[in-house]
Design a protein around this motif. Structure first.
Motif, short mmCIF file in Angstrom:
data_model
loop_
_atom_site.label_atom_id
_atom_site.label_comp_id
_atom_site.label_asym_id
_atom_site.label_seq_id
_atom_site.Cartn_x
_atom_site.Cartn_y
_atom_site.Cartn_z
N ASN A 1 -32.46 -40.53 -19.31
CA ASN A 1 -32.56 -39.50 -20.34
C ASN A 1 -32.45 -40.13 -21.73
OD1 ASN A 1 -32.62 -37.23 -18.50
ND2 ASN A 1 -30.46 -37.66 -18.09
N PRO A 2 -33.02 -39.45 -22.75
CA PRO A 2 -32.98 -40.01 -24.12
C PRO A 2 -31.58 -39.90 -24.72
CG PRO A 2 -34.01 -37.86 -24.14
CD PRO A 2 -33.81 -38.20 -22.69
N ASN A 3 -31.29 -40.84 -25.58
CA ASN A 3 -30.03 -40.80 -26.34
C ASN A 3 -30.21 -39.93 -27.59
OD1 ASN A 3 -28.58 -42.55 -24.64
ND2 ASN A 3 -29.51 -44.34 -25.63
N PRO A 4 -29.13 -39.39 -28.09
CA PRO A 4 -29.24 -38.67 -29.38
C PRO A 4 -29.51 -39.67 -30.52
CG PRO A 4 -26.94 -38.87 -28.71
CD PRO A 4 -27.75 -39.39 -27.56
N SER B 1 -23.29 -36.44 -38.84
CA SER B 1 -24.53 -35.67 -38.76
C SER B 1 -24.46 -34.78 -37.52
CB SER B 1 -25.73 -36.61 -38.70
OG SER B 1 -25.62 -37.49 -37.60
N PHE B 2 -25.36 -33.76 -37.46
CA PHE B 2 -25.26 -32.73 -36.43
C PHE B 2 -25.54 -33.31 -35.04
CE2 PHE B 2 -27.10 -29.45 -33.71
CZ PHE B 2 -26.07 -28.52 -33.72
N ALA B 3 -24.77 -32.85 -34.04
CA ALA B 3 -24.97 -33.19 -32.63
C ALA B 3 -24.36 -32.08 -31.79
CB ALA B 3 -24.35 -34.53 -32.30
N GLN B 4 -24.50 -32.20 -30.46
CA GLN B 4 -23.93 -31.18 -29.58
C GLN B 4 -22.49 -31.49 -29.18
OE1 GLN B 4 -26.88 -31.05 -26.41
NE2 GLN B 4 -27.68 -29.13 -27.22
N GLY B 5 -22.03 -32.72 -29.38
CA GLY B 5 -20.66 -33.06 -29.08
C GLY B 5 -20.23 -34.26 -29.89
N TYR B 6 -18.92 -34.34 -30.16
CA TYR B 6 -18.42 -35.40 -31.04
C TYR B 6 -17.14 -35.96 -30.46
CZ TYR B 6 -21.29 -32.50 -34.13
OH TYR B 6 -22.31 -31.75 -34.67
#
Length: 566
Positions: free
Chosen positions: A406-409, A424-429
């Motif tokens: 799968n691709p990385n963010p 910066s925006f992501a789905q988890g931190y």
């Protein structure tokens, strides 16, 4: 010659055992003198001569007769030498079916005879030929085909024809064409015995198989039997090859004889091995020597070849044309196929890889993606299996493992704002300080960070992560360091692959792979001493290599790329 009928020689009272024994003794003494029977008797002096046998133009002279005897005792003709060395032979032949001698079936041939000048009767005896009463036979005078012009003989003729009514025949071309001499029957004599007969012995062509016995038998119903083995029954059982004879006495006291030769039989040869080994699911063809009389396998097949696949004991029975039997057996052993499970399907993130291990103990490994060896790494989306060959040369495929990458963010960026650090925006931190995850650092904003070096790891919907650059809030201690490259060139600088603090984890495991996915280095308890050589101590080529570092603490292993540049 008049004969007294056999039935008038003895009383009509029933014969007791002792009487029969007496008769047999009497028969033995009386029969040779009393049971002769002349079939042809033209023994008077010759009336005229047929001249010329043995010359170039006349080779054969023949006279027919109808047999009324079974055993010939003697034949005779009246001969006179007319010139030179006039040797001849006497022949006894059958009829060719068109009233001519059959020189292809000579029943008797005498030694050369030399007639005298004055002429006389010449007789030949010692026959073993059995005739069939009522059939036509021929007495032939043969000029011996060797005289040429050196001599010839004359044949006596008679005024009385023989019982066949045929005249004398002569041939001038070796017996191809025959010409009758009208009113000139040959003066011949044929004497024999009507009280001899042949006895069939069964089997007619006996074959004795090694280690076995065979029974020879004459027909039943005779007064007595006498075998060459001294046995006196109608049949005997023998275990030796050779020539066997039997004599019997019929109820009319005639003697019958028979003989047979027992020849050795050959045991059929088979060539099965003691055992055969195949891999489960395979089959093997068994074969034995062809051209024997019959074959029977334990499977029911009747051919000389059979294909088998199930383990067990198999046998074949072979019978030769002589009836000799042999049986051979073999054992079929099935080796199991190699079997291994590569595990469940799995998902990876870009830049990561998974190791598939087929296990030790196999002779060969062939992976579906072209890699080789016991284990391989996968860093692309693929469905992978391995073909295994074991020490028995059995081959089998493993299960298939599907690897999805799968691709990385996107690599996050971190800015320091008045109220803290912002990703910066992501789905988890996940925020880290000094390389350690912060329990309260799971939001896009990490407020009021204390002094130190920070970075953030973000995750997307596939669970893949990306790490930001480090941002220093205040000067702080350096976190764990892993070499991104080293130069093992002997200059004393940056000579080994360095992992900061690895000595604190003595149970660590380091594995290094080349770009083809082949393992090139493995070290349990790595201590910052890999100098860019393979497991055999040979220097590896410059380039990028993948490493796998498990600290042995139950944490997730570390993976990365390191550059060797000398």
């Amino acid at each position: 010659m008049n004969r007294t009928p056999y039935s008038q020689l003895f009383s009509s009272r029933p014969l007791g055992r002792r009487t029969v024994q007496w008769l047999v003794v009497l028969w033995a003494c009386w029969l040779p003198a009393k049971l002769g029977a002349q079939v042809i008797d033209e023994s008077t002096s010759q009336d005229s001569f047929f001249v010329g046998v043995g010359t170039l133009n006349n080779d054969y002279v023949a006279q027919s007769f109808l047999a009324n005897i079974t055993q010939v005792d003697s034949i005779g003709v009246w001969l006179r030498r007319d010139s030179g060395n006039a040797r001849v032979r006497l022949l006894l032949t059958g009829d060719n079916g068109v009233n001519r001698p059959d020189l292809g079936t000579i029943l008797y041939s005498s030694n050369p005879i030399s007639p005298v000048d004055s002429g006389s009767w010449h007789y030949e005896s010692g026959f073993t030929t059995i005739l069939e009463p009522g059939r036509k036979y021929w007495v032939v005078v043969d000029g011996f085909n060797e005289l040429g012009a050196t001599g010839f003989a004359a044949i006596g003729t008679s005024n009385a024809f023989t019982d066949s009514g045929d005249p004398l025949f002569f041939s001038s071309d070796g017996g191809i064409f025959w010409t009758p001499a009208n009113n000139l029957p040959m003066a011949v004599l044929v004497a024999g015995d009507t009280c001899r007969f042949s006895v069939p012995v069964n089997p007619a062509q006996p074959v004795l198989c090694p280690g076995e016995t065979i029974t020879l038998s004459a027909p039943t119903g005779f007064l007595s039997y006498s075998w060459s083995t001294t046995a006196t029954a109608s049949g005997i059982t023998v275990d030796q090859t050779g020539f066997y004879t039997v004599s019997v006495i019929r109820s009319d006291l005639c003697v019958g004889t028979g003989s047979v030769t027992v020849v050795p039989g050959t045991i059929p040869f088979t060539n099965l091995d003691t055992s055969y080994t195949i891999c489960a699911g395979d089959s093997i063809g068994l074969s034995v020597i062809p051209f024997f009389n019959s074959y029977e396998w334990s499977t029911g097949s009747t051919l000389n070849v059979e294909t088998i696949s199930e383990p067990g004991i198999y046998w074949v029975e072979v019978i030769s044309a002589a009836g000799c039997v042999t049986r051979d057996s073999t054992i079929l052993i099935n080796n199991p196929l190699p079997d291994v499970s590569l595990g469940a399907d799995t998902s990876l993130c870009a830049g990561d890889f998974i190791f598939l291990d087929a296990g030790a103990g196999f002779a060969a490994y062939a992976w579906s993606n072209g890699q080789s060896g016991r284990s391989v790494f996968i860093d692309i989306t693929d469905s992978v299996w391995v073909t295994l060959t074991d020490s028995n040369n059995c081959v089998n495929n493993s299960d298939t493992v599907t690897v999805t990458v799968n691709p990385n963010p996107v690599v996050p960026s971190v800015t320091q704002e008045f109220n803290g650090l912002v990703s910066s925006f992501a789905q988890g931190y996940q925020w880290f300080l000094g390389g350690f995850a912060l329990g309260d650092g799971t939001e896009q904003l990490y407020p009021d960070p204390p002094p130190g070096e920070y970075f953030v790891v973000v995750r997307n919907g596939f669970g893949c992560s990306a790490m930001s650059d480090t941002i220093t809030v205040f000067e702080g201690p350096v976190g764990n360091f892993v070499s991104q490259g080293f130069s093992p060139n002997g200059d004393g600088l940056n000579e080994v692959f360095f992992v900061e603090g690895v000595s604190r984890f003595p149970n660590n495991l380091l594995i290094v792979y080349n770009r083809e996915g082949n393992e090139v280095y493995r070290q349990q308890g790595y201590a910052n001493d890999w100098d860019g050589t393979n497991s055999n101590g040979q220097p590896l080529p410059d380039g990028n290599y993948f490493y796998y570092l498990d600290l042995g603490q139950g944490d997730s292993p570390r993976r990365g790329v390191v550059l060797i540049h000398r």
